[in-house]
Design a protein around this motif. Structure first.
Motif, PDB file in Angstrom:
ATOM      1  N   SER A  66       0.830  -1.191   0.000  1.00  0.00           N
ATOM      2  CA  SER A  66       0.000   0.000   0.000  1.00  0.00           C
ATOM      3  C   SER A  66       0.873   1.253   0.000  1.00  0.00           C
ATOM      4  CB  SER A  66      -0.906  -0.038   1.229  1.00  0.00           C
ATOM      5  OG  SER A  66      -1.291   1.253   1.599  1.00  0.00           O
ATOM      6  N   MET A 138      -7.508  -4.664  -5.093  1.00  0.00           N
ATOM      7  CA  MET A 138      -6.279  -3.872  -5.147  1.00  0.00           C
ATOM      8  C   MET A 138      -5.410  -4.304  -6.325  1.00  0.00           C
ATOM      9  SD  MET A 138      -3.700  -2.936  -2.104  1.00  0.00           S
ATOM     10  CE  MET A 138      -2.143  -2.112  -2.383  1.00  0.00           C
ATOM     11  N   ASN A 166      -7.398   4.227  -1.871  1.00  0.00           N
ATOM     12  CA  ASN A 166      -7.647   2.795  -1.929  1.00  0.00           C
ATOM     13  C   ASN A 166      -6.638   2.039  -1.064  1.00  0.00           C
ATOM     14  OD1 ASN A 166      -8.768   0.395  -2.854  1.00  0.00           O
ATOM     15  ND2 ASN A 166      -7.268   0.225  -4.482  1.00  0.00           N
TER      16      ASN A 166
END
Lengths: 208, 237
Positions: A66, A138, A166
């Motif tokens: 991320s 993702m 996101n």
């Protein structure tokens, strides 16, 4: 002839790195095979310490997946052009880290051979089951993002993906699965940024 | 009537007879294999009342459970324990209590909430079970259970009991001896207790012994603050 030698050296270095990485992968597969044959007894985990170092690694990699996208978002969302050339690498690293983290989690299951059951039987009250959908989401989002930055006619869509948001959401869920505890946003940023800076710095060394 | 017709009729009769003889035992066996034909109902809620004040310093409930379910009986952290004896000591008075601790069969079980595949489930009659066919061994339920009631099978298993299927790499816990309960029997631990400290019964039936005792005597649930409404209640703690 002399001008060719640095390139030749770089090639050799590349293949040496590939060989070293393959060795790591083979060791991992052998470890998974051992666990499959003997059971989790060989991991040192037990009914009191239920999750161990594999989960620490997995969460680290998922959070890093991320965080590494933050670099891409600086270029795409915040318009800092100097970072734009790094965006494809950031996206690729993100997918690689996420795949790595999830593979660790999958191989640590008691029955990794039943992984398909996780895709066919959903219990929607379980945050783990949400994660199956969210991680797939993702992967897809980052893949589409890579497409939009690599395909010239798709460039205008890049910014609208809001990848950073996101990523934040996913990392927040990954850090605190189902315990009712949620990381505060600044904590999450710190957690996500630190590994991504490290991973990104290492990867940039290759460019130089 | 022609010979051909008679022969055909005879053939059909014989065929039906042979088919009936062949199928009937199979149907009978199918019924036996499925046990009781009627499904479990939420009109029943199975539970236990454990009186710790006359719980002796023995582990007969634990050994009975191990024997009934084919557990090794080992006490290592990697061994499966479906019921444990937990020693409690009140520091100020020095009073000691030993309480048998199986799965509490909660009305709102956290293990069922967190299970990603729905392998952990609660039967209509309140018994919390694990579906061994869909458990992927993620061990999330082991983490979620506040009573440490669940065990993960760490090693290959041998000599399993036919009534109690288990599997390496899956999670398991006290089934309240569901295979016995479905036959109208008591769980092995309740039956083995020499002091009858473990009372098993239907919590939803006001006339059952367990309901009467709960109405007239004080009982408590462990970690009542979690609001799980456990099926196992305790006295004397």
């Amino acid at each position: 002839m002399a001008s060719h030698s640095p390139l030749r050296f770089k090639n050799r270095l590349f293949y040496a790195l590939v060989a070293a990485a393959s060795l790591v992968v083979l060791t991992g597969l052998y470890a998974a095979h051992l666990m499959d044959t003997h059971g989790h007894i060989i991991t040192g985990m037990n009914n009191q310490i239920v999750w161990g170092i594999p989960h620490v690694f997995a969460i680290f990699m998922i959070v890093a997946a991320s965080g590494v996208l933050n670099v891409a978002s600086i270029g795409s969302v915040f318009g800092k052009t100097i970072y734009k050339s790094r965006a494809p690498l950031a996206g690729l690293l993100s997918i690689a880290l996420l795949a790595g983290g999830l593979t660790v989690l999958m191989l640590d299951l008691g029955r990794p051979d039943r992984i398909i059951v996780a895709a066919t039987h959903y219990n929607l009250t379980s945050v783990f089951a949400w994660n199956v959908l969210l991680y797939t989401g993702m992967f897809t989002t980052v893949a589409i993002y890579l497409w939009t930055i690599m395909e010239r006619r798709m460039n205008p869509w890049t910014k609208s993906l809001f990848l950073n948001r996101n990523g934040e959401w996913l990392a927040m869920l990954a850090i605190s699965p189902g315990n009712g505890r949620r990381c505060l946003s600044p904590d999450r940023h710190a957690v996500a940024w630190m590994p991504q800076c490290g991973v990104f710095s290492i990867s940039r060394c290759q460019d130089r | 009537m022609s010979d051909a017709n008679i022969q055909r009729r005879q053939f059909l009769k014989t065929s039906v007879g042979v088919a009936a003889v062949a199928i009937a035992p199979a149907l009978l066996l199918l019924d036996i294999a499925h046990g009781k034909s009627e499904p479990v109902s939420s009109k029943v809620r199975w539970g236990m009342l454990i009186n710790t004040s006359n719980c002796a310093d023995c582990d007969k409930c634990v050994t009975a459970c191990n024997e009934e379910n084919g557990l090794s009986g080992g006490l290592a952290p990697t061994d499966s324990q479906w019921i444990r004896k937990v020693e409690l000591k009140e520091l100020s008075s020095g009073r000691e209590v030993s309480l048998p601790m199986p799965c509490q069969h909660c009305e709102d079980p956290p293990c069922v909430d967190v299970c990603p595949t729905g392998a952990s489930f609660k039967r209509a009659d309140g018994i919390v079970l694990v579906n061994m066919h869909t458990c992927i061994g993620c061990r999330y339920c082991v983490v979620a259970c506040p009573y440490k009631a669940r065990s993960f099978v760490h090693e290959p298993l041998h000599d399993q009991k036919p009534d109690v299927p288990r599997g390496k790499g899956t999670v398991e816990s006290c089934t309240l001896c569901v295979h016995r309960v479905d036959k109208g029997q008591q769980p092995a631990c309740a039956e083995a207790c020499p002091n009858k400290s473990i009372l098993f019964g239907n919590l939803n039936d006001p006339d059952s012994e367990i309901s009467k005792r709960r109405r007239t005597e004080a009982s408590t649930q462990l970690r009542a603050d979690l609001g799980l409404n456990t099926g196992v209640r305790y006295q004397g703690i």
